[in-house]
Enzyme design. Structure first.
Site, mmCIF file in Angstrom:
data_model
loop_
_atom_site.group_PDB
_atom_site.id
_atom_site.type_symbol
_atom_site.label_atom_id
_atom_site.label_comp_id
_atom_site.label_asym_id
_atom_site.label_seq_id
_atom_site.Cartn_x
_atom_site.Cartn_y
_atom_site.Cartn_z
ATOM 1 N N ILE B 147 0.835 -1.201 0.000
ATOM 2 C CA ILE B 147 0.000 0.000 0.000
ATOM 3 C C ILE B 147 0.869 1.250 0.000
ATOM 4 C CG2 ILE B 147 -1.676 1.319 1.336
ATOM 5 C CD1 ILE B 147 -2.847 -1.325 2.293
ATOM 6 N N CYS B 148 0.612 2.129 -0.969
ATOM 7 C CA CYS B 148 1.297 3.413 -1.090
ATOM 8 C C CYS B 148 2.809 3.186 -1.124
ATOM 9 C CB CYS B 148 0.846 4.336 0.045
ATOM 10 S SG CYS B 148 1.396 6.027 -0.140
#
Lengths: 387, 355
Positions: B147-148
């Site tokens: 994530i990210c």
């Protein structure tokens, strides 16, 4: 119905209503034009401030997050009230149309932005004080952020106003630079030079911060034009602004649009970089001076602690590498000679149709085939720790 | 037509209502109590320094995908965003999709962690977490959801250890850091990162908060609170807002060396797509990523523009590349009701098809 809420704002609301009624009467009659000096600065915003001062001590036991949150709400409320006061009834008396009031308000925003750009504290117009805190947000946030990792408080340069920021431009700054560049003499010359260097760095930081503030003030002025355009669009599409909140939201959209465009520019990036870099120079030089002081007192310095952290980190890395090598060797020595390779294919699962997606099949390349380990281990072991 | 048609009595009423809400809101705020986040039961299965690997309690009623999913979250902010509250939990959605979910919590680095670099994080912590999961489940490879920034780490990890990843899912992950709409990247270009890290050691979370707020200062530091006043009389909504507020400002400091390398190599030099990133003694070549890849991005993401994520397609070596776009923002993709209904089930289905 009695309001049992100890934080009730009813008393000051009553007072504000009375003020408002009187004020509306006065502007309607327009018999005696009130001057800016005679008018109360920001009655609603000031009232809100008074209310918050009265009730905020009662919140002292709450979590800092909650207090900070409510501070922000009240801060925004003051800015909003200030805007509403100016837009709904601009001091000056006479028969003003809504358009006149807005134009007058925008003129004052422009003036305040220009004034703000030429000094770091821009509080010249008391009528605009609360509203301009809206435009102060980026600088205010930066100063609070900077103070968290700076030896000086974030707003320490405000103390120099007006002799500081304004006078720094031009000759005064040049003379100071020359003064601070004088070579040190005598036994303490090194120390003198170091402090001169720190002072020059502080001035550089001040200039970088002022440049940044000036740039933001220009964005502020430009936002007023964009706001006017948006209002004109509303008028031409027969969708007039009918509430203060709507007015506020259009204002925020205009500011955000103009700021967003500027923030993507190379100029902004350079200015932002210069401000951060200048602060780091100050902070770094200050740390060196503090280290020298600590050293003179025979105390551990920041530099020494860094060295220790670095050495410890390198030792831990070496330790981990050795540990992994030992684990690998142990796995190899404990592996049964002709152990069959266990099947590790995942159990079949019920197929489901994925949500809307786009799949691209590329040419020939094959998915990587995971290398099978040959040691059989039990599942779901208990928590393990490696320090 | 006159553009402004606000009657004075109407304006007065608006201001009065606003004040009343503020007054009542303070009382509600005082009664809001603790603001818990991270709601799904989980157990720590491995920890090292400040890093903890958690396993969420699987949903035993579902048909289980036997390859566990490891969530690699960003170093910035805290991973409980993926499990914020009962009705806003990506983790819960993944469990309901029949996945066995693990998550790396990086903790809060302090000054003693200043010399942790990307090699420590990626070839060290992530790799050892993968080993632990493989041992627990007697498998050779896991599924990874990055994530990210954690997505960028996952790409690097997968490129360097492809044999240990069965399927890779990236979510709101920057890949090309120099797309013209990437505001963070533009700002980073003139920062002297060496000076910053040499001066500060670790990078304070406050500095990151400031940076993120400055992306949209008037909305995020102003308008958001004005809108919140309308919700102050609703204790449930107030609590939700405060939970999000807590997360936004819960920014751990960044380990200095890791930050230095990440900003210089990724944001400033855009080395990931050039194949020039060197982590430890390994070079990151995205062409090594030949397992299936699902790339999830948010259409209105102001932190990681869609174009920065979509670039992945041109650089991975897989022939099984899928994109899933979500109409929302960087945060909305974890917490909005629509995202809850769409994203975790889609990830579950995509993984099931490939397991």
């Amino acid at each position: 119905m009695t309001d049992s809420n100890p934080f009730s704002s009813e008393p000051w609301l009553d007072a504000q209503r009375k003020f408002w009624d009187a004020w509306m009467d006065m502007t309607r009659q327009a018999s005696t034009a009130a001057t800016k000096d005679q008018a109360v600065d920001n009655p609603w915003a000031d009232g809100l401030d008074q209310w918050w001062k009265a009730v905020s001590p009662m919140t002292s036991g709450t979590a800092p997050l909650l207090q900070d949150f409510f501070d922000k709400l009240v801060g925004m409320g003051k800015s909003y009230f200030s805007m509403a006061e100016h837009v709904s009834a601009t001091p000056g008396g006479g028969e003003q149309t809504a358009g006149d009031m807005v134009s007058d308000w925008l003129d004052r925003v422009r003036e305040a932005c220009n004034a703000w750009g030429t000094s770091l504290s821009a509080q010249q117009d008391p009528h605009m004080r609360d509203f301009m805190s809206f435009w102060n947000m980026p600088m205010d946030t930066w100063q609070r952020t900077a103070s968290s990792f700076s030896p000086m408080p974030g707003d320490f340069l405000k103390a120099l106003h007006p002799e500081g920021a304004d006078a720094m431009a031009g000759d005064m700054r040049m003379h100071l630079d020359r003064f601070l560049s004088m070579p040190g003499v005598g036994y303490s010359r090194e120390s003198q030079e170091q402090y001169q260097q720190l002072a020059r760095m502080v001035l550089d930081y001040q200039k970088a911060m002022q440049d940044y503030a000036i740039a933001l003030s220009k964005v502020g002025v430009k936002s007023t034009d964009r706001f006017q355009e948006k209002l004109n669009e509303s008028a031409s599409s027969d969708e007039p602004v009918t509430s203060l909140r709507e007015f506020y939201n259009i204002w925020v959209d205009a500011c955000e649009e103009v700021y967003g465009e500027y923030a993507m520019s190379g100029e902004y990036s350079e200015m932002y970089g210069e401000m951060v870099n200048a602060l780091m120079q100050v902070k770094r030089h200050s740390s060196l001076l503090v280290d020298e002081m600590l050293e003179s007192m025979n105390m551990p310095t920041h530099r020494e602690i860094n060295t220790l952290h670095q050495r410890l980190h390198e030792m831990r890395r070496g330790y981990r590498a050795l540990r992994e090598e030992i684990d690998q060797l142990r796995d190899e020595t404990e592996r049964p000679a002709a152990s069959p390779v266990a099947s590790k294919k995942a159990a079949p699962v019920k197929k489901r149709t994925p949500a809307k997606k786009r799949t691209t099949k590329k040419a020939a390349a094959q998915p990587a085939s995971p290398k099978k380990r040959t040691t059989k281990k039990t599942t779901a072991r208990k928590a393990t720790t490696r320090k | 037509m006159i553009p402004i048609q606000i009657r004075p009595d109407q304006a007065l009423e608006e201001l009065t209502n606003f004040s009343q809400k503020l007054g009542h809101g303070l009382q509600n705020l005082m009664e809001v109590g603790d603001i818990p986040a991270g709601v799904t039961p989980k157990e720590p299965v491995y920890h090292e320094d400040k890093m903890v690997l958690y396993r969420f309690q699987p949903d035993t009623k579902k048909v289980q995908n036997r390859i566990p999913l490891l969530i690699v979250y960003a170093l910035v902010n805290r991973p409980y965003m993926t499990d914020l509250q009962e009705n806003r939990s990506t983790v819960r959605g993944l469990l309901e999709a029949g996945l066995d979910v693990y998550l790396i919590d990086w903790g809060y680095p302090d000054r003693a962690d200043r010399y942790l670099d990307l090699d420590d994080y990626i070839n060290g912590y992530i790799n050892r977490c993968v080993n632990v999961i493989c041992r627990r489940h007697d498998i050779d490879a896991v599924n990874i959801l990055g994530i990210c920034q954690g997505g960028t780490f996952s790409l690097c990890y997968t490129a360097m250890h492809p044999e240990k990843v069965s399927n890779l899912v990236t979510m709101v992950t920057p890949v090309d850091f120099h797309t013209p709409d990437n505001m963070l990247s533009i700002w980073a270009r003139n920062i002297d990162i060496d000076l910053l890290v040499d001066t500060l050691g670790n990078i304070p979370g406050e500095l990151l908060n400031w940076t993120f707020l400055m992306l949209k200062p008037y909305q995020l530091a102003g308008q958001k609170y004005m809108n919140m006043v309308d919700l102050l009389d609703n204790p449930a909504q107030l609590k939700n807002f405060m939970r999000m507020e807590k997360w936004i400002f819960d920014s751990p400091d960044q380990a200095g060396e890791a930050y230095r390398q990440f900003i210089k190599d990724f944001y400033q030099a855009n080395k990931l797509i050039k194949g020039d990133v060197q982590i430890g003694d390994k070079t990151v070549d995205l062409g090594n990523i030949k397992m299936p890849v699902l790339n999830v991005y948010a259409m209105q993401d102001h932190l990681v523009p869609p174009s920065a994520s979509q670039a992945l397609k041109q650089h991975v070596g897989t022939d099984d590349y899928t994109e899933l776009s979500f109409p929302g923002g960087h945060i909305g993709i974890y917490v909005s009701g629509k995202a809850q209904k769409q994203v975790p089930p889609a990830i579950g289905a995509w993984l099931d098809e490939r397991s």
